[in-house]
Design a protein around this motif. Structure first.
Motif, mmCIF file in Angstrom:
data_model
loop_
_atom_site.group_PDB
_atom_site.id
_atom_site.type_symbol
_atom_site.label_atom_id
_atom_site.label_comp_id
_atom_site.label_asym_id
_atom_site.label_seq_id
_atom_site.Cartn_x
_atom_site.Cartn_y
_atom_site.Cartn_z
ATOM 1 N N GLU A 1 0.869 -1.168 0.000
ATOM 2 C CA GLU A 1 0.000 0.000 0.000
ATOM 3 C C GLU A 1 0.911 1.223 0.000
ATOM 4 O O GLU A 1 1.858 1.286 0.793
ATOM 5 C CB GLU A 1 -0.868 -0.019 1.259
ATOM 6 C CG GLU A 1 -2.015 0.936 1.238
ATOM 7 C CD GLU A 1 -3.045 0.636 0.158
ATOM 8 O OE1 GLU A 1 -3.572 1.616 -0.398
ATOM 9 O OE2 GLU A 1 -3.328 -0.543 -0.138
ATOM 10 N N GLY B 1 -3.511 1.249 -5.198
ATOM 11 C CA GLY B 1 -3.346 0.565 -3.922
ATOM 12 C C GLY B 1 -2.879 -0.865 -4.091
ATOM 13 O O GLY B 1 -2.775 -1.385 -5.209
ATOM 14 N N GLU B 2 -2.610 -1.494 -2.959
ATOM 15 C CA GLU B 2 -2.151 -2.880 -2.942
ATOM 16 C C GLU B 2 -3.107 -3.756 -3.747
ATOM 17 O O GLU B 2 -4.328 -3.602 -3.682
ATOM 18 C CB GLU B 2 -2.104 -3.374 -1.493
ATOM 19 C CG GLU B 2 -1.577 -4.778 -1.360
ATOM 20 C CD GLU B 2 -1.469 -5.210 0.083
ATOM 21 O OE1 GLU B 2 -1.125 -6.372 0.292
ATOM 22 O OE2 GLU B 2 -1.717 -4.392 0.987
#
Length: 112
Positions: free
Chosen positions: A90, A98-99
């Motif tokens: 992240e 994002g992740e």
């Protein structure tokens, strides 16, 4: 497991996606925050399951954010000219990615 890979993934752009990848080869040549880039032969040998560290840049960074961040991507598909992977971390910054996000990159984007 993540979503299936799209048949024709695209490269991110600042205008469309709010983030993009820095060309590490170019940044290294002009000494723009990149201090080392692996040899191109190594970067072209990336295969599924391997990790690549990429330098991401944000279109609209916060005032206290440098607007760039190095993050790891796990390769899911690879060829000589591009690879596709999933972001493993992240971002520390408030970023438009994002992740788990799908990332398409070239060997020129790899910083580690």
């Amino acid at each position: 497991m993540g979503a299936p890979l799209p048949s024709r993934p695209r490269f991110a752009t600042l205008a469309r996606d709010g983030w993009s990848l820095v060309d590490a080869e170019r940044a290294y040549r002009v000494r723009d925050g990149v201090y080392w880039v692996p040899p191109v032969e190594e970067r072209r040998r990336l295969r599924p399951g391997m990790l690549a560290r990429l330098l991401f840049v944000w279109a609209e960074p916060a005032a206290d954010d440098p607007g760039r961040e190095r993050m790891w991507v796990e390769v899911e598909r690879a060829g000589d000219d591009a690879f596709l992977g999933r972001l493993l971390n992240e971002p520390a910054a408030d970023a438009p990615i994002g992740e788990g996000a799908l990332v398409r990159a070239r060997p020129a984007h790899v910083v580690d």
